[in-house]
Each structure stands twice: as C-alpha cells, then as structure tokens.
Design a protein around this motif. Sequence first.
Motif, short mmCIF file in Angstrom:
data_model
loop_
_atom_site.label_atom_id
_atom_site.label_comp_id
_atom_site.label_asym_id
_atom_site.label_seq_id
_atom_site.Cartn_x
_atom_site.Cartn_y
_atom_site.Cartn_z
N GLN A 107 2.12 37.38 26.76
CA GLN A 107 0.95 37.61 27.80
C GLN A 107 -0.15 36.93 27.03
OE1 GLN A 107 0.04 40.34 30.62
NE2 GLN A 107 2.24 40.92 31.05
N GLY A 108 -1.04 35.91 27.70
CA GLY A 108 -2.28 35.75 27.03
C GLY A 108 -1.90 34.24 26.43
N ARG A 109 -2.43 33.83 25.24
CA ARG A 109 -2.60 32.61 24.72
C ARG A 109 -1.04 32.30 23.90
NH1 ARG A 109 -3.43 30.47 19.61
NH2 ARG A 109 -4.16 28.38 19.55
N ASN A 110 -0.67 31.19 24.20
CA ASN A 110 0.51 30.65 23.63
C ASN A 110 0.40 29.41 23.19
OD1 ASN A 110 2.96 32.78 24.43
ND2 ASN A 110 1.33 32.68 26.03
N GLU A 111 1.30 28.82 22.23
CA GLU A 111 1.03 27.64 21.58
C GLU A 111 2.57 26.69 21.54
OE1 GLU A 111 -1.27 25.71 18.15
OE2 GLU A 111 0.51 26.76 17.34
N ILE A 112 2.55 25.75 22.00
CA ILE A 112 3.60 24.71 21.71
C ILE A 112 3.43 23.50 21.02
CG2 ILE A 112 3.09 23.17 24.00
CD1 ILE A 112 5.99 22.63 24.12
N VAL A 113 4.53 23.39 19.91
CA VAL A 113 4.16 22.46 18.85
C VAL A 113 5.35 21.51 18.75
CG1 VAL A 113 3.85 21.84 16.45
CG2 VAL A 113 2.55 23.74 17.42
N ILE A 114 5.27 20.28 18.82
CA ILE A 114 6.42 19.38 18.87
C ILE A 114 6.31 18.55 17.66
CG2 ILE A 114 7.68 17.51 20.01
CD1 ILE A 114 6.54 18.67 22.49
N GLU A 115 7.43 18.46 16.71
CA GLU A 115 7.39 17.99 15.46
C GLU A 115 8.18 16.65 15.76
OE1 GLU A 115 8.77 20.82 12.61
OE2 GLU A 115 7.21 22.30 13.24
N ALA A 116 7.59 15.58 15.60
CA ALA A 116 8.61 14.39 16.21
C ALA A 116 9.19 13.58 14.90
CB ALA A 116 7.62 13.38 17.03
N GLY A 117 10.44 13.04 15.23
CA GLY A 117 10.93 12.15 14.51
C GLY A 117 11.55 10.76 14.96
N ARG A 118 12.10 9.86 14.29
CA ARG A 118 12.17 8.52 14.61
C ARG A 118 13.48 8.27 14.97
NH1 ARG A 118 8.19 5.19 13.34
NH2 ARG A 118 6.48 5.89 12.29
N GLU A 119 14.59 8.50 14.14
CA GLU A 119 16.06 8.08 14.70
C GLU A 119 15.99 6.74 15.05
OE1 GLU A 119 19.05 7.88 15.90
OE2 GLU A 119 19.90 9.33 14.41
N ARG A 120 16.84 6.54 16.19
CA ARG A 120 17.24 5.18 16.66
C ARG A 120 15.95 4.60 17.63
NH1 ARG A 120 22.17 3.36 14.65
NH2 ARG A 120 22.70 5.08 13.37
N TYR A 121 15.05 5.55 18.17
CA TYR A 121 14.12 5.05 18.87
C TYR A 121 12.68 4.42 18.29
CZ TYR A 121 10.68 5.41 22.98
OH TYR A 121 9.60 5.07 23.81
N SER A 122 12.59 4.81 17.28
CA SER A 122 11.33 4.62 16.52
C SER A 122 11.77 4.04 15.06
CB SER A 122 10.37 5.90 16.52
OG SER A 122 9.97 6.04 17.78
N ALA A 123 12.93 3.55 15.05
CA ALA A 123 13.80 3.29 13.46
C ALA A 123 12.69 2.17 12.83
CB ALA A 123 15.08 2.86 13.79
#
Length: 779
Positions: free
Chosen positions: A134-150
């Motif tokens: 309850q209250g404040r929450n945080e979502i963090v996404i750590e992105a990589g490349r693989e074949r989409y952003s190779a």
Amino acid sequence: MEVPNEAPPGNYCVRLRADRGRVGWYAADAKEARKDDGVSPLPVEGQAYQNEEAVAGVRLLAVETDPAPNPWFRSQFHVDGTLTEATINAVVLGCGVVRINGTRVGDEAIEPAVTDYDNRILYRPRTITHLLRQGRNEIVIEAGRERYSARGGDIWGWNIAPWHREPTAIAKISLEYSDGRTDEVATGPGWECAPGPVESEILFRGETWALSDTPLPWSPAQVVDPPRGSLQPATQPPIRALDPVAPVVVEQLTANKHVYDFATLMTGRVRCMVSGTEGSVRVTYGEQLAQDSSVVCDNVLIVGAAQEDTLRLESAQKGYLWEPQFGYRGFRWMQVETEGDVVVELVQAVPISTELARTGEFTSSDPLISWIDASLASTFLNNVHGIPTDTPIYEKNGWTADAHLATEALLHHFDLKTFLGKWLDDHVDAQTPDGAIPQIIPTPGWGAASDPAWSASAVLIPWYLFEEYGDPGVLQQFSPMIRRFADDIMGRLRGGIWHDRSWSDWLAPGHGIPPEGMAPVATAMAVSVFQHTSSVLRELGEPETAAMYEAAAERSAAAYHESYFNYAAGHYAVPDVDYRQSLNILPLAFNMVPEEHTQSVQKSLIQDIESRTHGHLDCGAIGVRHLLPVLSDAGRDDLALTVLTQRSRPGWGVWFDNGERTLLESWDTNARSRNHYFLGSVASWIQQRVGGLRRTSPGWKSFEISPIDDRRLTHASIRHLTPLGEAKVHWERGGGGWLFNVKVPDGASAILRAGGTSLELPAGEHQTYIASPASAPGR
C-alpha cells in the motif's frame, strides 16, 4: 571491420577492395527508409549485387557508431487500498528484466524469445500481488538488445534488421481492489529513462559494464510508436538459468590472468565476486585453447572480438556479485583477466537453456553408441534459446536443416511440441510472399530464398510432430505454409532438377559443398518435400491435392534417375566425380529408385563402404541422416553398426576417444564448433535399431520392438514417454537367445520381433524369452 581508434563526427568514405574473389552481397528485401535516430546503425542504400550481377533487394552493408548504453526505465505508482489481484503484462525489446520494488518479476534468463518482431512479439502474463504494498511502489525495467536492437556487424545483418531500433519496453499493470475498484499503470508519458550500468552490448561479443556510485541521471523517457508485430502470450518453454557450476581446474597463466576449466561444453555466462577500488575484469569464453593455454575464440563471421564480458570499476566495490544479464556464451573455458587492484573470487558458470521436459533414456552395452545418443541431447540443450540454433558461439542462428535432420531423434529425448510449435510459427512469419522458406529462421533478411535441402524443415518438422504426438492439428495449422513452400520449390525446378543454390550435403568429409555439387542432393530433397506434403494432405483428407504433389515427386525422381543414373555401373554418379555415397543413399531413402535398379544401387553403396572407405561413411549432414536406415533396409544392419562404431576418421568414435562431451560440427577433430548437433541425427537409428523401439503409427498407438541381431551388442535399454504413457524395452542377448522386459502403455499395442519369432504384446508389462534358432549364424 572495426576502426582501431575513435573517429570524430563527420563524413567518411568507405571503400571495399577484394583481395581475392569478388565483392558482392546477398540480397535482402527492401524496406521503407529508416529514420536516423542518431544511435542505431543504418544500412548503406543501393543496388545489391551477386557475382557482379545486379539482383533484387538492398545490400547487407552498414556503418554504425558505438552503441549507446542499455537504458533503464522507471515509474512510480500508488496502491490505494487492499488488493485482491495484481497482474503485469510486460515485454522488453530486445530482452530485459522487470523489477517491482527491487524484486525481479519472473525468473527467465532471457525473455522474450527471439521472433520476427515485425510479425509477433511474445510476452508472459505475471501475477505480482505479492510484490506490491500500500502506498508508493516503483517499477524499473532494465533493457537489453538481443536481436531486436542488435549491435556489432555480422554477415547476416542482424544489426540492420528491418525492425531494428533502440531498446523499448511495453508494460501494463492491472490492479483489482477488494472493494471492486480497478486501476491500470502503463508505459507512457511520465516515465523516466537513464543509462544503465551496461554501457555497451554487442550481440556476438558480450557486455561492458561500468560500476559507479554516481546516481543515475534520470530524465523523461521518449514515447515511441509500438513495433509492428502483434503482442501474443508466449506458450513455449522459458529460457532458464540453472544452478551455478564450479570449475574443475584453475590454471594461472600470469599474475592477473587465470583460465577456468569447466570440463564440459556448456552455454551460459560467468558469475563471480569482484572487489577493488579501480581497474577492470575481462572474461573471455571459448571452446578451445591456444598452445599457451589461453582461451581462443575467433569468429570470422563478425566484426571485432567474440565472447567477451568486461566489468570496469569507477568506484570502490567489495564483494560485488557480477553476472552479465542479457545474453549467453558458448564455452568450456573462461579466461579471467584483471587490471588495477581488482580481485575476482568465486568464479562460476551459470548454464542457460530452454527448459525442456525429458521424455527418454537410452543405454547399451557399447559405450560409444550410448555416448552418441546422450551427446545429441546435451549438445541440443546447449543450442536451445528460444529457437534451435546451430552453435552458441559462431552463429546462434535457427538453421533450418540442423533442426529437421535431428528432430526425430530429439523427440525421443525431449517434449518439443510447444518449443518447435513456436519455431514453426516463426517459419510462417518468415515465409516470403512467393512461398519461400528462408535458410535461417527468424532472419533479418539474409538467406530468404528456399533451399530444398535446408528449408524442408517447413514440412518435415510438422510431420515428425504429428507422428510423435498423433495430433493432426499441427498439420492443419501449418498446411497453408507447407503448400506454399512446396509450390515455391516446384516452381523453381527446371526439368524436375534443382539448379539454384543449395547447401547440399554440407560438410562431407574434407568438403563444404561436396564434389557432386548442389543439384543432386537438393533435387532429392525436393522429392522428399513433395512426398511429405502429399502425406500431410492425405492425412487431412485431401487426396486429390495430395496426388498433385505425389506426381511432382515422381517427376523429379524420374528426372533425377535420368540425369544421374549410370546404367553401366548400376548406380548414381556425376560425370568426372568419383563415387559419392549420398547420391545413392537419398534415392534409396526416398524410394526414388526404379524397382529393377534397387538391388544394384544398394550393392554399389555396400561395396563402396566395404572396399573404398573400409567401413567408413563418406557423406555430409544430409547423407548421414539416412545412411544407416538405408543399410538396414538392404539387410545390412551389421554394416550400419560397423559404420556407427568406427574409431578412426571420419566417425563419431574419434570424438568419443578424444574425450569430447558434445558433438562437433564436422568430422575433423579441429572442427570450428564443438557444440553442434546435426551430425547426431544418427541417434534415431540407434534408438530404433539398437534400443529396438520403433513407432509404427502416429501417437504411439502401435510400435515395434526389434533390435538388430549382432553379437557385438549384448544388451540395451530404452525408455520413452509416449502420449499414452511410458514405453520401455530392456533386452539382453546370450548364446541361448534373447530376454526381453517390455512395458506397453495403456491404449497401445506392440509387436516383438527377434530370432525369427514375432509376438503380439498388449498393454502391460511383459518378460519374454526367445531362443536363438539353432541354425542362426552368429555375426
């Protein structure tokens, strides 16, 4: 080519010079002009050429700058009340990690599996109620490349794939409260972005990390248009990291260079403890060692170094647990080098593979034969990361023949229904408007034309899945693709013969493309394509359409016979080329030989093996797949066993005696890849003729138990989990005859054949003794 020093901004001229051969490009489909975002590589536009002739498409050539750091994205949101359920649908392209309040969502090592991102993007729904407060929450996404952003140049052009853009993320959190209220949190305006600790990720090289205590410089994230592909829930097994493995030997080469030996080839990445105030650690992975015991990993198919992960300290660290995050490497050895005052401890390997359920086991009295079958399974596991790949180092591509050659044998070991089902969806996405099936799938545009010897995966794999699981739905689902593919092959034949490029009988001993050239093997494989297409349509209740493809098979078989049969010699041959085994193996395997010539063709093959090659094979990947069954059909189980158990080159025994734990790419002990499974296709013969267990109807409703009668083998055991339950065979053979212990699952029946005796076995467990005929000669 890498520029050795950093080049300042400006305009440059790139010139290509051919020191030998000629300059040219494989063609790729032309796409609409790509926007320059200042970061992503851009293709050099212009006419594509092959052998100095203009061809349709664009060139696979690009100039790129150093990649930008992998981004992190974040957002804060509030939970206002008691939750009954909270779920997240999220996908990071090319791959990535989602954390909520610091806890990772899901445990997949690499997610999502690679696809043609212009067609499909896979995601896995997750329940996250337990991660929220309850209250404040945080979502963090750590992105990589693989074949989409190779990033990083390679000969296939993954760095300039049609879908290429910088890493992106899509996420939606759905909240349900106890009072009936609902709410959503989704990526969009208000999110923030910052460069993460991975300052460089190169597809075939690895990751470069910079650890600093400086707070991340968060700024507003850019909202972009979504990728073209449709979002679909993933159904295939996930890619998981297994328990870390400790090295068995550590060798110190210099004060700051150590080599860690893990005793077997695997696919994964390093995990280690790093401490220090200033300096770096570099990990190089490889399957081979140089004379000075340093790790060797040369990859001529890419630009720059291969398989290197680097961690640089920009602030003091004590006991930092480091594991690269966005890819995998193939290796037996890791070389760890440090600079500055960096200390590395607790070096381990983290194996990474697609999670596949085991369905079979096999052992026999011959350790070499047992090793071949087991090594096929272990080598394949090192090559399943969302798609079946050919090597975990050099290419990491979904080569179509590698998989279709080994599928029948692999289905004994693993449940592949959803894994290969996903890859067949990739086939549908990759199929061109004219029906062609590329040679690697997914493809960034390279190798888009059909090759009957390779692209036959489009029809062979659905057929193998149908036979194993007994579900005609797989044939129904992929029949439109199969028909269009068969029509493409049919339309490109000239006089029934394939004249275009093919990988043919790839890697016959001493060769790449074999001396007989591309046309014969490709033509024979076209016949197989038509035959299997006909079988698919007959199974689906379309006999008239099936007859059309059966007729196409007969026309090409007749053309093959007319083009290559030497009536004086009684076998198939190419002028001015010595006897080639695959020229005769394949027409026998595919029932292409006119009945009056079958015996002479069989005799020629047997004589060649016994006299010229002295019990050795002399064929490549396509021929190997069918050689032993053809010898068995000719009544020569004994010669098939001799070929299988040779201990001198070319043969599997050389690898076994050399202490290999996995299969090699070619018959040479110095083969490029030591983690390549397609020459393990022979395991299907091992399972059926040494184990003695052979399915005789789709879904294992009936099967045959008939091990070969050869005194070099004294016992074998095989177990297979069929759709109806477990089937088991254990047999022993002595001077007086055979002892069988058999389990037939409910709903199935079996026929036991041995010593000239045939017995019908209903469901249940059976122990049966069969005496050897007194007149039976011992081999």
